[in-house]
Motif scaffolding. Structure first.
Motif, PDB file in Angstrom:
ATOM      1  N   THR A  76     -46.027   7.122  32.773  1.00  0.00           N
ATOM      2  CA  THR A  76     -46.964   6.248  33.473  1.00  0.00           C
ATOM      3  C   THR A  76     -47.232   5.007  32.627  1.00  0.00           C
ATOM      4  O   THR A  76     -46.848   4.946  31.458  1.00  0.00           O
ATOM      5  CB  THR A  76     -48.322   6.948  33.697  1.00  0.00           C
TER       6      THR A  76
ATOM      7  N   ARG B  91     -50.574   4.409  36.677  1.00  0.00           N
ATOM      8  CA  ARG B  91     -49.549   4.365  37.726  1.00  0.00           C
ATOM      9  C   ARG B  91     -48.282   5.023  37.201  1.00  0.00           C
ATOM     10  O   ARG B  91     -47.906   4.803  36.041  1.00  0.00           O
ATOM     11  CB  ARG B  91     -49.222   2.916  38.072  1.00  0.00           C
TER      12      ARG B  91
ATOM     13  N   LEU C 205     -54.021   9.990  36.827  1.00  0.00           N
ATOM     14  CA  LEU C 205     -53.680   9.026  37.881  1.00  0.00           C
ATOM     15  C   LEU C 205     -54.875   8.584  38.710  1.00  0.00           C
ATOM     16  O   LEU C 205     -54.714   7.885  39.690  1.00  0.00           O
ATOM     17  CB  LEU C 205     -52.636   9.640  38.825  1.00  0.00           C
TER      18      LEU C 205
ATOM     19  N   GLY D  76     -55.402  12.321  42.416  1.00  0.00           N
ATOM     20  CA  GLY D  76     -54.055  11.858  42.078  1.00  0.00           C
ATOM     21  C   GLY D  76     -52.930  12.872  42.269  1.00  0.00           C
ATOM     22  O   GLY D  76     -51.755  12.501  42.250  1.00  0.00           O
TER      23      GLY D  76
END
Ligand code: ASP
Ligand code: MG
Length: 402
Positions: free
Chosen positions: A104, A112, A148, A152
């Motif tokens: 990420t 992300r 996240l 998420g």
């Protein structure tokens, strides 16, 4: 037969009995000859409880440490589910996000996904293992654990489905699909067989709790067909895809969102650049602005009002106060007793009269509209929070039958 990704939310793995129930669903899918990757969230309210624990110790802990803490919730779930699957005699392995190859960016607590290195996943699947992956987490370039953002795990599941080109991505939850409104509040809410990505994205963003909006965004981008389905009631769920059957519906759903604050500044000098300066200032503070209203100028002044999420309101007000043209005595009002009620439907793009029908339903129920915003496939109104449930029922009745 194929590769199936199944995601189970916190309520679906809340206790030992539920974990065994999930193990049964997963192993049944495996027994049919499928490769199965399972993504799980933290049990029940674990994530909220961990946040509360952190606050007891440090209200201002860094997001890096919050991620270190919160990622542990999913670690518990994967181990327990793997043990449950073992107890039923099936080959299984649990993997944390990084072990499953999730890289990420470094935005702690709202990271992300950059890429998934699928080598390990493919190896374990090649060894005929059921692979249980911790949702909601990954690893950044510094090899730090990231998460996240709330909800998420849906995104983790969609990302795996896309990376492995899975044949199916099933999102199991405690409701049996996507409804035209919250079935706990609206008695005649109907379950949808199908819904488009765009409609689902609007519904998810506008307050429907069933799918995380980023997961829908990603599903649309990579064309991953999703099924929202119950882990407790084995009946077909709702399919989310690019083009959905219209089922003769102008409006696909009605939502409410109470996490809204309305901020207004009255009496700004009416010169060019004011709106630009206000909203670029808010953007610089990472504040998402939703509905915006600017009044017609009079006597060289104008008013600007906009909505933000409740937790962003104090920062937004401070940011406005810092602007050179916002005098100390210029009133900035903040109203948090508001709610946004929205109708969503791809059909309204080609059907005039949707807005007037919505406004009529509100008028018939004596509900005052404070702000309005529209897009091709949605209409939102801002109203008093106390009217929100009544408004949802009235608008739902008007479009989707009593
Ligand atoms: N456990 C995390 C949360 O509660 C992630 C998730 O449930 O998807 O937000
Ligand atoms: Mg959760």
């Amino acid at each position: 037969m194929g590769l199936i990704v199944q995601k189970f939310g916190g309520s679906s793995v809340a206790n030992a009995e539920r974990v065994m129930n999930v193990a049964k669903i997963v192993t049944d899918t495996y027994k049919q000859g499928n490769d199965v990757v399972v993504v799980v969230s933290a049990q029940g309210d674990t994530t909220d409880d961990l946040i509360a624990k952190a606050k007891e110790i440090n209200e201002n802990a860094t997001k890096r440490e919050m991620d270190m803490l919160l990622a542990s919730g999913e670690q518990i779930s994967i181990a327990l589910l793997a043990m449950a699957i073992q107890s039923m005699g099936f080959p299984v392995i649990s993997l944390l996000g990084w072990q499953a190859g999730f890289s990420t960016n470094s935005v702690y607590s709202a990271a992300r996904i950059r890429k998934i290195n699928t080598d390990r996943l493919k190896m374990e699947l090649g060894n005929k293992k059921i692979v249980v992956v911790a949702g909601f987490q990954g690893l950044n370039d510094k090899e730090d654990i990231t998460t996240l953002g709330r909800g998420g795990s849906d995104t983790s599941a969609v990302a795996i489905a896309s990376a492995l080109q899975a044949d199916k991505c099933q999102i199991f939850t405690d409701v049996d699909g996507v409804y035209t409104a919250d079935p706990r509040k609206v008695k005649n809410a109907k379950k949808l067989q199908e819904i488009t990505y765009d409609e689902m994205l609007e519904l998810a963003t506008l307050g429907a709790q069933v799918l995380n909006n980023r997961s829908v965004e990603m599903a649309k981008k990579y064309n991953v067909e999703l099924e929202v389905i119950s882990s407790l009631n084995p009946i077909p769920g709702t399919i989310v895809k690019e083009v959905a059957k219209m089922e003769k519906m102008l409006v696909r759903g009605v939502t409410k969102d109470t996490d809204v604050a309305r901020i207004s500044i009255v009496g700004l000098t009416d010169v060019p650049g004011i709106a630009f300066k206000i909203f670029s200032k808010l953007a610089a503070k990472d504040i998402n602005v939703d509905i915006i209203l600017q009044s017609v100028g009079r006597n060289n002044t104008k008013d600007i009002a906009f909505t933000v999420s409740k937790d962003n309101a104090p920062v937004a007000i401070q940011a406005l106060r810092d602007l050179p043209f916002v005098d100390e005595d210029l009133p900035i009002e903040c109203d948090t007793d508001v709610a946004k009620v929205s109708v969503v439907g791809a059909g309204m793009e080609t059907h005039p009269g949707t807005a007037s029908k919505m406004f009529e339903a509100l008028y018939n129920n004596d509900i005052n509209i404070q702000m309005i915003s529209t897009s091709e496939i949605k209409i939102s109104v801002l109203i008093d929070a106390k009217d929100a449930d009544k408004a949802v029922i009235a608008v739902h009745d008007a479009f989707l039958g009593a």
